[in-house]
Design a protein around this motif. Structure first.
Motif, PDB file in Angstrom:
ATOM      1  N   PRO C 110       0.837  -1.209   0.000  1.00 47.08           N
ATOM      2  CA  PRO C 110       0.000   0.000   0.000  1.00 47.08           C
ATOM      3  C   PRO C 110       0.867   1.253   0.000  1.00 47.08           C
ATOM      4  O   PRO C 110       2.061   1.169   0.323  1.00 47.08           O
ATOM      5  CB  PRO C 110      -0.789  -0.111   1.304  1.00 47.08           C
ATOM      6  CG  PRO C 110       0.050  -0.982   2.183  1.00 47.08           C
ATOM      7  CD  PRO C 110       0.845  -1.888   1.297  1.00 47.08           C
ATOM      8  N   PHE C 111       0.279   2.396  -0.374  1.00 46.16           N
ATOM      9  CA  PHE C 111       0.966   3.674  -0.166  1.00 46.16           C
ATOM     10  C   PHE C 111       1.198   3.802   1.334  1.00 46.16           C
ATOM     11  O   PHE C 111       0.280   3.628   2.124  1.00 46.16           O
ATOM     12  CB  PHE C 111       0.083   4.844  -0.629  1.00 46.16           C
ATOM     13  CG  PHE C 111       0.022   5.038  -2.124  1.00 46.16           C
ATOM     14  CD1 PHE C 111       0.706   4.205  -3.002  1.00 46.16           C
ATOM     15  CD2 PHE C 111      -0.722   6.088  -2.660  1.00 46.16           C
ATOM     16  CE1 PHE C 111       0.645   4.407  -4.376  1.00 46.16           C
ATOM     17  CE2 PHE C 111      -0.782   6.295  -4.041  1.00 46.16           C
ATOM     18  CZ  PHE C 111      -0.105   5.457  -4.893  1.00 46.16           C
ATOM     19  N   ARG C 112       2.424   4.147   1.706  1.00 46.38           N
ATOM     20  CA  ARG C 112       2.743   4.223   3.134  1.00 46.38           C
ATOM     21  C   ARG C 112       2.896   5.657   3.611  1.00 46.38           C
ATOM     22  O   ARG C 112       3.734   6.404   3.090  1.00 46.38           O
ATOM     23  CB  ARG C 112       4.062   3.495   3.398  1.00 46.38           C
ATOM     24  CG  ARG C 112       4.019   1.994   3.154  1.00 46.38           C
ATOM     25  CD  ARG C 112       3.316   1.300   4.295  1.00 46.38           C
ATOM     26  NE  ARG C 112       3.497  -0.148   4.219  1.00 46.38           N
ATOM     27  CZ  ARG C 112       2.822  -0.995   4.973  1.00 46.38           C
ATOM     28  NH1 ARG C 112       1.929  -0.544   5.844  1.00 46.38           N
ATOM     29  NH2 ARG C 112       3.031  -2.292   4.874  1.00 46.38           N
ATOM     30  N   ALA C 113       2.101   6.032   4.581  1.00 48.28           N
ATOM     31  CA  ALA C 113       2.259   7.320   5.251  1.00 48.28           C
ATOM     32  C   ALA C 113       1.408   7.289   6.505  1.00 48.28           C
ATOM     33  O   ALA C 113       0.333   6.692   6.507  1.00 48.28           O
ATOM     34  CB  ALA C 113       1.806   8.468   4.355  1.00 48.28           C
ATOM     35  N   THR C 114       1.911   7.895   7.554  1.00 52.68           N
ATOM     36  CA  THR C 114       1.134   7.945   8.788  1.00 52.68           C
ATOM     37  C   THR C 114      -0.184   8.670   8.550  1.00 52.68           C
ATOM     38  O   THR C 114      -1.207   8.328   9.137  1.00 52.68           O
ATOM     39  CB  THR C 114       1.943   8.674   9.879  1.00 52.68           C
ATOM     40  OG1 THR C 114       3.245   8.087   9.903  1.00 52.68           O
ATOM     41  CG2 THR C 114       1.307   8.514  11.236  1.00 52.68           C
ATOM     42  N   ALA C 176       3.456   8.819  -1.419  1.00 55.39           N
ATOM     43  CA  ALA C 176       4.007   7.465  -1.351  1.00 55.39           C
ATOM     44  C   ALA C 176       5.463   7.428  -1.792  1.00 55.39           C
ATOM     45  O   ALA C 176       6.271   6.692  -1.244  1.00 55.39           O
ATOM     46  CB  ALA C 176       3.172   6.532  -2.222  1.00 55.39           C
TER      47      ALA C 176
END
Lengths: 217, 641, 258
Positions: C110-114, C176
């Motif tokens: 998945p696109f990763r970001a908090t 991302a």
């Protein structure tokens, strides 16, 4: 909210400050190099240059305090922004392909910065601290510098520091202008090349001194 | 609740050109301080929904808006490429509100309501002003003024555009206006939230039941009016140019609660799409109609010609559109181009591995104008084609085939855009009102925004100001009943645990509709489609396989609910096509064609909108007619020879 | 018949996909084998895999998608380390399997970001983007209050630059791709679009400040100018827009009287 405070706590404000302090430090490096180049004329020339600086008296301390502030702000914000950036990613990727203008230099800004910081501390302990304590060993700064630079360990440390500086500048210079909003398709490439050129000139300039000195001896 | 005849509520005794102004004057008003006492529920946030929600909130109403996507900005209006029509006459080429009105009525093959179309043409002018003020970056000329291009079915340049992304830019403008109201606290926005039922209290639409797609929770929302802005039903064909999530559920649920569904058989098939490449195909991609300006459409003259296209000499090629329609050639309207492509493929002359495609050849254009000129005009389209097919259209002719694109039918509404169910308004593609039996290019965006920005904000008072509205609570029995029914339906889908996937059923349904209720229809096919659909629907509830649970994000369950509604809707669409014994616009009955094979209307018997009333599951629908009168446009036969 | 009918050879692929039951679940990679035709789109390959999984009684992989023609911005995925996969200016839904060959391994994350919490499997919550735009990504003009569209001329160059910025589909690939999960390119695209147009001038200062403020609040990182966002952007939005936003923000912070 107070406009200035809001600016200084925003990510863009902090990046702007980093860019400004960084450019200030580049200016310092250029001046520092100019001073060091006097070594090509021997230890005496450096001493003469140093005495001239000292003749500014209290003004020199003001300048040094300003310089120190640049370092503190730049490094402090770097650590802060980096911590924030790590947190923003959270869970990392298993696989990552770098794109765009991501380079070794751009990705290692933190490492090159920390190495530079270490080098700076060593540098200060070597020259600035003893002087401040009034030690005799630095009465003749020119000779002390030449001693340091031509000793194998000193040379090695110096070169590591310079490499870190070169890498740091390679990305930093053009990056600072982008952060400050200076960008135009006509000049962007030119700015990037200028950043690269500056890194090379400073690296070669600083590195030429010990190499010259070693050939001398 | 069901009136014997349908009253369109168009103003009478006023010239057509003054009717809307007069009607607005005659409508009751709700004074600004009273508006905040009303809550309007807006379902769907495409052009119609976003613009309506924003405009009503600006006026002071409380608005709750709902969309199934993760953001209002992703509604399928965003995919419209070509442009938006407006009678600005900035080109001074003789355009006027009346001409836009005339072109649209004629383009719709005389099956639209004159008053609605005229109002649409009037509103078109203000839409452009509104969008420009919002910062929509329309194409400009060097002098800084707006640029126009021409589009099918018109002889003037009246289409405003933003590169090939006009729908996107208009939607982002409306979404910006919506965002402003969300930020101001005037609109409560619920995303990933699907409307699963309409709630009527005392015969008036007073609320909806929604299902939160992330948590599976059912929620009750009460209001003083419900606006459905939920788009068309093209995905009943499974393969279409619509987005995957487009569905008929909201409209169908409202229909089952009493709203009439009008003209479901009017579907538009777009002639220039990239053909199906295999059984796994999940959607079809539209190639802009503008390609037909320079591309020549042809098939080999003989069946089973296996030579590669560049080796087939002109003598062995059939440029069938140029042959049959010498004056319009490759630029005949969408429905005509589509039908002819089907005819040559039925004749066994189709190309490509499936035999379901025709060539669109740029060889001559490239020779005439040079590759660079063609690249400047169509470069991005050629690139998209190559990305999808892996073929270079500069050296090999494109293969194209028609695909379902838009649906003109929808919930029946009166001049106020209110359905026969009081309190339920229907906007944009979801209603049936403005395009008759065929929609012209660049008119869908115009209608969505006209309805949302300018029509409903004025006409909603007809409902809100008129009745003395009783406060309604979500603990009302009607809400409880509707929620329980919705819960049951989803639970039932989860409990079947059969052997076939939702997608398999959906494809099968689509195939039946495409084969028998697609570009050409006939009595035998439609009759057999009816029983096939019924059988498939029964099989669906016995054998569908929906895994997982209803208490978290479950995309398969969402899809299953929508396909269940398509299964019911398809029967009505086919039934409507069977009942309409004439050919008009997108509805082509093979039995009713001229000797040259053109659509033949039967104005005497079918100049009406067919509005169908749901009488209960398993019961046949009851037909209500709204007769259409044409006082300002003369009924003629379209000819493109 | 026709040139295209090259025999489609099916290829066997090994895919590793991030599975996560819900927002609070730990999640992990699972391996699957799937057969795909080179003519399939990437998402159709996932459709085929899902059909296979469901036939085996296993829940399909949740992934976001809608228009499948590269404009709605719903699809995402980091494919072998690249948001939207290897093709330049192409969304995942327009990526085709002919970019891969028999036996390839593909990692899908998945696109990763908090700021983009995972909803399920590959589905993420990008509502942070909506909130950034709600903070000021619009021109305040009520319906019906607009002057004639030709009242203000917009030089073609400006209009074209505004359109370049407005092409953003809000997919989040920039976040991302960014080593810092910064939303600068996204935010800058909207700030830029409106700053370039005469209509956007009235709120230019307040907009830049409010949107940057919201961007920070959402927990996105800060830009360190690697320009990976620009390389990943399926719509070719340039970092010149970021510079323009920086400029506006700086100027607004010191000169605005709001």
């Amino acid at each position: 909210m107070n406009a200035l405070r809001r600016f200084l706590t925003s990510s863009l404000g902090q990046k702007t400050l980093m860019a400004l302090t960084g450019l200030g430090l580049v200016g310092f490096l250029v001046a520092h190099l100019a001073g060091n180049l006097t070594l090509f004329q021997g230890a005496e020339a450096l001493n003469e240059y140093e005495h001239k600086l000292e003749s500014f008296g209290p003004l020199l301390y003001v300048a040094e305090a300003g310089l120190g502030l640049l370092f503190v702000v730049h490094i402090g914000l770097a650590l802060r922004v980096t911590a924030r950036n790590r947190e923003a990613r959270g869970v990392g990727y298993r696989q990552r392909t770098h794109m765009g203008e991501s380079t070794v230099a751009s990705r290692s800004m933190l490492i090159s910065g920390l190495v530079l910081l270490l080098f700076l501390l060593v540098h200060l302990i070597d020259f600035r601290v003893p002087k401040a304590m009034g030690s005799d060993s630095v009465e003749d700064m020119g000779v002390a510098v030449i001693d340091r630079l031509t000793s194998p360990i000193g040379f090695l440390i110096y070169m590591v520091g310079l490499t870190a500086m070169g890498l740091h500048l390679r990305h930093a210079f053009a990056s600072a202008f982008q952060t400050l909003g200076v960008s135009h398709p006509r000049y962007s490439l030119w700015l990037r090349n200028a950043g690269f050129g500056l890194a090379v000139v400073l690296f070669v300039g600083f590195a030429s001194i010990p190499i010259y000195l070693m050939f001398q001896s | 609740m069901s009136p014997a005849t349908l009253d369109s509520k168009v103003p009478t005794g006023v010239p057509l050109a003054d009717a809307w102004t007069r009607h607005k004057f005659d409508l009751p008003l709700v004074n600004p301080s009273n508006r905040r006492k009303f809550t309007v529920l807006v379902v769907g946030t495409g052009l119609a929904g976003s613009s309506a929600a924003a405009s009503l909130a600006e006026m002071g109403y409380n608005v709750k808006a709902f969309c199934i996507q993760d953001s209002p900005r992703r509604a399928h209006s965003i995919a419209a490429q070509g442009g938006i029509n407006a009678a600005k006459n900035y080109k001074s080429d003789g355009d006027s509100v009346h001409r836009l009105f005339y072109d649209t009525v004629k383009g719709g093959d005389y099956r639209a309501r004159e008053h609605n179309v005229h109002r649409l043409a009037e509103a078109s002018v203000s839409i452009i002003d509104q969008c420009v003020a919002q910062g929509v970056p329309f194409a400009r000329e060097y002098g800084g003024l707006l640029d126009n291009r021409s589009f099918g079915g018109a002889q003037v340049s009246r289409t405003f555009y933003a590169r090939g992304q006009t729908g996107q830019q208009l939607l982002l403008g409306a979404y910006g206006a919506l965002n402003r109201q969300i930020s101001a606290g005037r609109v409560e926005m619920k995303t990933r939230c699907e409307m699963v039922d309409v709630v009527n209290v005392d015969g008036v639409a007073r609320g909806i039941i929604t299902r939160d797609l992330q948590t599976g929770e059912f929620e009750r929302h009460a209001g003083d009016a419900v606006l459905l802005c939920t788009g068309g039903y093209g995905n009943v064909f499974y393969l279409s140019t619509n987005a995957k999530a487009c569905n008929v559920t909201a409209a169908w649920r409202a229909h089952k609660r009493g709203a009439y569904f009008a003209n479901p058989c009017y579907t538009q098939i777009h002639p220039t799409c990239i053909p199906v490449s295999g059984h796994y195909q999940s959607k079809l991609t539209l190639m802009s109609e503008s390609l037909r300006n320079d591309g020549r459409v042809w098939v080999p003259k003989t069946q089973g010609d296996t030579r590669s296209p560049e080796q087939i000499p002109d003598a062995d090629r059939d440029y069938y559109l140029e042959r049959r329609y010498p004056s319009f050639g490759n630029l005949v309207p969408r429905d005509v181009a589509s039908r002819n492509a089907k005819a040559v493929c039925d004749d066994g002359k189709g190309v490509g591995s499936t035999g379901l495609a025709v060539f669109l050849d740029f060889r001559d254009a490239i020779q005439r104008d040079g590759r660079d000129t063609i690249a400047a005009k169509y470069g991005n389209l050629f690139q998209m084609y190559e990305r999808i097919t892996g073929e270079d259209p500069y050296s090999v002719p494109m293969r194209i085939f028609p695909a379902v694109h838009y649906t003109m039918g929808g919930l029946w509404v009166d001049y106020n855009l209110q359905s026969n169910l009081p309190g339920l308004f229907v906007l944009g593609e979801a209603n049936f009102s403005d395009h008759g039996a065929n929609r012209l290019g660049a008119s869908a965006l115009m209608q969505g925004l006209a309805d949302g920005y300018f029509v409903v904000p004025a006409t909603i008072t007809s409902h809100l100001a008129g009745a003395s509205m009783q406060a309604v609570s979500t603990s009302d029995d009607a809400f409880a009943e509707a929620e329980a029914a919705s819960r049951d339906r989803f639970q039932k889908l989860l409990s079947v645990r059969g052997s076939r996937s939702v997608d398999q059923f959906h494809r099968e349904l689509g195939q039946i509709c495409w084969d028998k209720c697609g570009m050409a229809r006939n009595q035998a096919g439609l009759t057999s489609a009816l029983s096939e659909i019924r059988a498939l629907r029964e099989a669906y509830w016995q054998d569908v396989n929906v895994l997982g649970d209803g208490a978290s994000l479950n995309q398969n369950l969402e899809h299953a609910g929508r396909v269940a509604d398509f299964m019911e809707f398809a029967e009505l669409m086919v039934g409507d096509a069977l009942h309409r014994e004439e050919s008009c616009g997108g509805h082509f009955r093979e039995e009713y064609q001229t000797e040259e094979g053109e659509a033949q209307r039967n104005d005497e018997a079918f100049t009406y909108a067919a509005a169908w009333e749901h009488k209960g599951d398993g019961q046949s629908h009851e037909l209500h007619k709204e007769s259409l009168t044409f006082d300002n446009v003369k009924l003629t036969t379209r000819s493109y020879k | 018949m026709g040139s295209s009918s090259t025999e489609t050879k099916m290829m066997r692929l090994n895919v590793e996909i991030w599975r996560q039951a819900g927002p609070s679940d730990g999640g992990g990679f699972e391996s699957y084998k799937v057969e795909a035709s080179p003519d399939m789109s990437f998402l159709e390959m996932l459709d085929v895999l899902n059909e296979k999984l469901m036939a085996d009684g296993r829940e399909g992989i949740a992934f976001d998608h809608d228009c499948r023609e590269g404009i709605c911005g719903m699809c995402s995925l980091v494919i072998n380390g690249q948001p939207h996969g290897p093709e330049n200016e192409t969304t995942t839904c327009q990526l085709h399997m002919r970019n891969y060959k028999d036996g390839d391994s593909i990692t899908i994350e998945p696109f990763r970001a908090t700021a983009f919490p995972i909803v399920k499997d590959l589905v993420i919550d990008r509502s942070a983007f909506d909130r950034i735009l709600q903070a000021g990504g619009y021109i305040s003009v009520n319906t019906g209050a607009a002057p004639d569209a030709h009242a203000v001329q917009v030089p073609k160059v400006q209009a074209d630059l505004a359109m370049d910025a407005a092409a953003c589909i809000g997919c989040g690939a920039c976040v991302a791709a960014c080593p810092n999960a910064a939303a600068m390119l996204f935010t800058a695209a909207k700030v830029s679009q409106l700053a370039l147009l005469p209509q956007g001038q009235a709120e230019r200062s307040s907009r830049a400040i409010a949107m940057v403020d919201q961007m920070d609040k959402e927990g996105f990182g800060a830009c360190t100018n690697h320009y990976e966002c620009m390389a990943a952007c399926p719509k070719g939005i340039t970092v010149e827009n970021i510079a323009r936003m920086n400029r506006d923000h700086l100027r607004a912070s010191f000169t605005s009287r709001d």
